[in-house]
Motif scaffolding. Structure first.
Motif, PDB file in Angstrom:
ATOM      1  N   TRP A   1      -0.551  33.375  24.064  1.00 29.90           N
ATOM      2  CA  TRP A   1      -1.563  33.280  23.023  1.00 29.90           C
ATOM      3  C   TRP A   1      -2.193  34.631  22.708  1.00 29.90           C
ATOM      4  O   TRP A   1      -2.801  34.814  21.648  1.00 29.90           O
ATOM      5  CB  TRP A   1      -2.636  32.258  23.394  1.00 29.90           C
ATOM      6  CG  TRP A   1      -3.281  32.435  24.736  1.00 29.90           C
ATOM      7  CD1 TRP A   1      -2.909  31.849  25.900  1.00 29.90           C
ATOM      8  CD2 TRP A   1      -4.419  33.251  25.048  1.00 29.90           C
ATOM      9  NE1 TRP A   1      -3.740  32.241  26.922  1.00 29.90           N
ATOM     10  CE2 TRP A   1      -4.674  33.098  26.434  1.00 29.90           C
ATOM     11  CE3 TRP A   1      -5.252  34.081  24.304  1.00 29.90           C
ATOM     12  CZ2 TRP A   1      -5.720  33.760  27.074  1.00 29.90           C
ATOM     13  CZ3 TRP A   1      -6.304  34.743  24.937  1.00 29.90           C
ATOM     14  CH2 TRP A   1      -6.520  34.578  26.304  1.00 29.90           C
TER      15      TRP A   1
ATOM     16  N   THR B   1       3.427  26.668  24.877  1.00 27.16           N
ATOM     17  CA  THR B   1       2.390  26.987  23.911  1.00 27.16           C
ATOM     18  C   THR B   1       2.931  27.922  22.853  1.00 27.16           C
ATOM     19  O   THR B   1       3.555  28.913  23.153  1.00 27.16           O
ATOM     20  CB  THR B   1       1.204  27.664  24.631  1.00 27.16           C
ATOM     21  OG1 THR B   1       0.719  26.761  25.608  1.00 27.16           O
ATOM     22  CG2 THR B   1       0.101  28.002  23.639  1.00 27.16           C
TER      23      THR B   1
ATOM     24  N   TRP C   1      -8.662  33.656  22.515  1.00 25.95           N
ATOM     25  CA  TRP C   1      -8.810  32.486  23.395  1.00 25.95           C
ATOM     26  C   TRP C   1      -9.346  31.289  22.615  1.00 25.95           C
ATOM     27  O   TRP C   1      -8.843  30.170  22.748  1.00 25.95           O
ATOM     28  CB  TRP C   1      -9.746  32.835  24.546  1.00 25.95           C
ATOM     29  CG  TRP C   1     -10.214  31.651  25.348  1.00 25.95           C
ATOM     30  CD1 TRP C   1     -11.406  31.016  25.260  1.00 25.95           C
ATOM     31  CD2 TRP C   1      -9.467  30.969  26.366  1.00 25.95           C
ATOM     32  NE1 TRP C   1     -11.475  29.980  26.150  1.00 25.95           N
ATOM     33  CE2 TRP C   1     -10.293  29.922  26.847  1.00 25.95           C
ATOM     34  CE3 TRP C   1      -8.204  31.137  26.915  1.00 25.95           C
ATOM     35  CZ2 TRP C   1      -9.887  29.061  27.838  1.00 25.95           C
ATOM     36  CZ3 TRP C   1      -7.790  30.268  27.914  1.00 25.95           C
ATOM     37  CH2 TRP C   1      -8.626  29.246  28.362  1.00 25.95           C
TER      38      TRP C   1
ATOM     39  N   ARG D   1      -6.591  29.892  20.288  1.00 30.74           N
ATOM     40  CA  ARG D   1      -5.272  29.645  20.841  1.00 30.74           C
ATOM     41  C   ARG D   1      -4.827  28.240  20.461  1.00 30.74           C
ATOM     42  O   ARG D   1      -5.663  27.333  20.305  1.00 30.74           O
ATOM     43  CB  ARG D   1      -5.278  29.806  22.359  1.00 30.74           C
ATOM     44  CG  ARG D   1      -6.026  28.712  23.111  1.00 30.74           C
ATOM     45  CD  ARG D   1      -6.244  29.086  24.560  1.00 30.74           C
ATOM     46  NE  ARG D   1      -6.817  27.994  25.327  1.00 30.74           N
ATOM     47  CZ  ARG D   1      -8.080  27.638  25.298  1.00 30.74           C
ATOM     48  NH1 ARG D   1      -8.923  28.280  24.504  1.00 30.74           N
ATOM     49  NH2 ARG D   1      -8.513  26.640  26.041  1.00 30.74           N
TER      50      ARG D   1
ATOM     51  N   LEU E   1       0.608  35.380  29.080  1.00 33.37           N
ATOM     52  CA  LEU E   1      -0.260  34.536  28.257  1.00 33.37           C
ATOM     53  C   LEU E   1       0.135  34.707  26.792  1.00 33.37           C
ATOM     54  O   LEU E   1      -0.414  35.566  26.089  1.00 33.37           O
ATOM     55  CB  LEU E   1      -1.727  34.926  28.468  1.00 33.37           C
ATOM     56  CG  LEU E   1      -2.231  34.876  29.909  1.00 33.37           C
ATOM     57  CD1 LEU E   1      -3.622  35.494  30.012  1.00 33.37           C
ATOM     58  CD2 LEU E   1      -2.238  33.434  30.427  1.00 33.37           C
TER      59      LEU E   1
END
Length: 271
Positions: free
Chosen positions: A176, A246, A234, A237, A174
């Motif tokens: 982010w 991303t 979160w 992000r 992830l």
């Protein structure tokens, strides 16, 4: 927490000799532990692997940064790394009767954690490499203390030491989570709490019930701190862009690689 040396200011090319000196000091510490506590072969092996890995990673970091020498604050962190090597050897070797010595080495290592940052700021020798080195030493010490305490309180204590490494692993999946976070006094307090509580609980000076209660409190604060920062990351992000992966968020200032976390850190946490 340290934010150590700027490479361009240190041109002596002495990093190799400095690391060799630290390696010699590490072996001398192991020998002293063997003479005083009966450090066994497992302890020697674990400590040696730790030391070799530390010096190899530091050397690689120096090369990438174009650094030829360590700075004032780096030397303090290097001394802390040697002490953590002694703690690692004792824990791996199961030196139960060496608890006072284990407590002393850990206490000095934690105390010096407040010194290297001051040295870096006073000498104006801050850098991402120094910050990373400092944080890795912090994180590994917390992991080792968690392993030591897990022998008496149970494996759940390992969550304290493993949480930072689990976050790093999650950040690979992830991206982010790599975004820097804004400064937080609460985050710094939680980070400091982990080492102090684990040291007190490992010292054997507290009743078992008190040690367990304090450790639960430390773990709860760590989960809260991680949870708060993950939620912040979160919410901030970046929105996915069509046809591209991303990107990384940039919500707060952080000089170092945001994958490098301290024991209670997430994202761009620096303390």
């Amino acid at each position: 927490m340290t934010v150590m040396t700027v490479g361009s200011e240190f041109r002596g090319g002495t990093a190799g000799r400095e690391q060799a000196g630290a390696a010699a000091a590490q072996l001398a510490l192991f020998a002293a532990l063997w003479a005083t506590t009966g450090l066994d072969a497992v302890g020697w092996l674990a400590g040696t692997v730790y030391a070799a890995g530390t010096w190899a990673l530091l050397a690689a970091g120096l090369r990438r940064a174009g650094r030829r020498s360590l700075g004032p604050a780096d030397h303090v962190t290097l001394a802390r790394a040697v002490l953590v090597g002694g703690v690692t050897a004792m824990v791996a070797g199961g030196v139960a009767h060496g608890t006072p010595l284990l407590t002393g080495l850990t206490a000095v290592a934690l105390a010096l954690d407040a010194v290297d940052g001051k040295v870096a700021r006073r000498t104006g020798t801050s850098s991402a490499l120094g910050a990373r080195f400092d944080m890795e030493v912090d994180a590994f010490l917390i992991l080792v203390l968690s392993a030591r305490l897990a022998l008496t309180l149970g494996p759940w204590v390992l969550v304290i030491g493993a949480m930072r490494y689990a976050f790093v692993a999650a950040a690979w999946v992830l991206p982010w989570l790599n975004a820097p976070l804004p400064p937080s006094f609460a985050r710094k307090t939680v980070a400091a709490l982990q080492g102090v509580v684990l040291l007190a609980a490992c010292s054997g000076l507290l009743p078992a019930g008190v040690s367990a209660a304090l450790t639960v409190l430390a773990l709860a604060s760590l989960v809260w701190s991680f949870g708060r920062d993950v939620l912040w990351l979160w919410r901030h992000r970046p929105a996915p862009r069509s046809g591209s992966a991303t990107g990384l968020a940039g919500a707060g200032g952080a000089a170092e690689d945001s994958r490098v976390l301290v024991s209670s850190g997430a994202g761009g946490r620096t303390s």
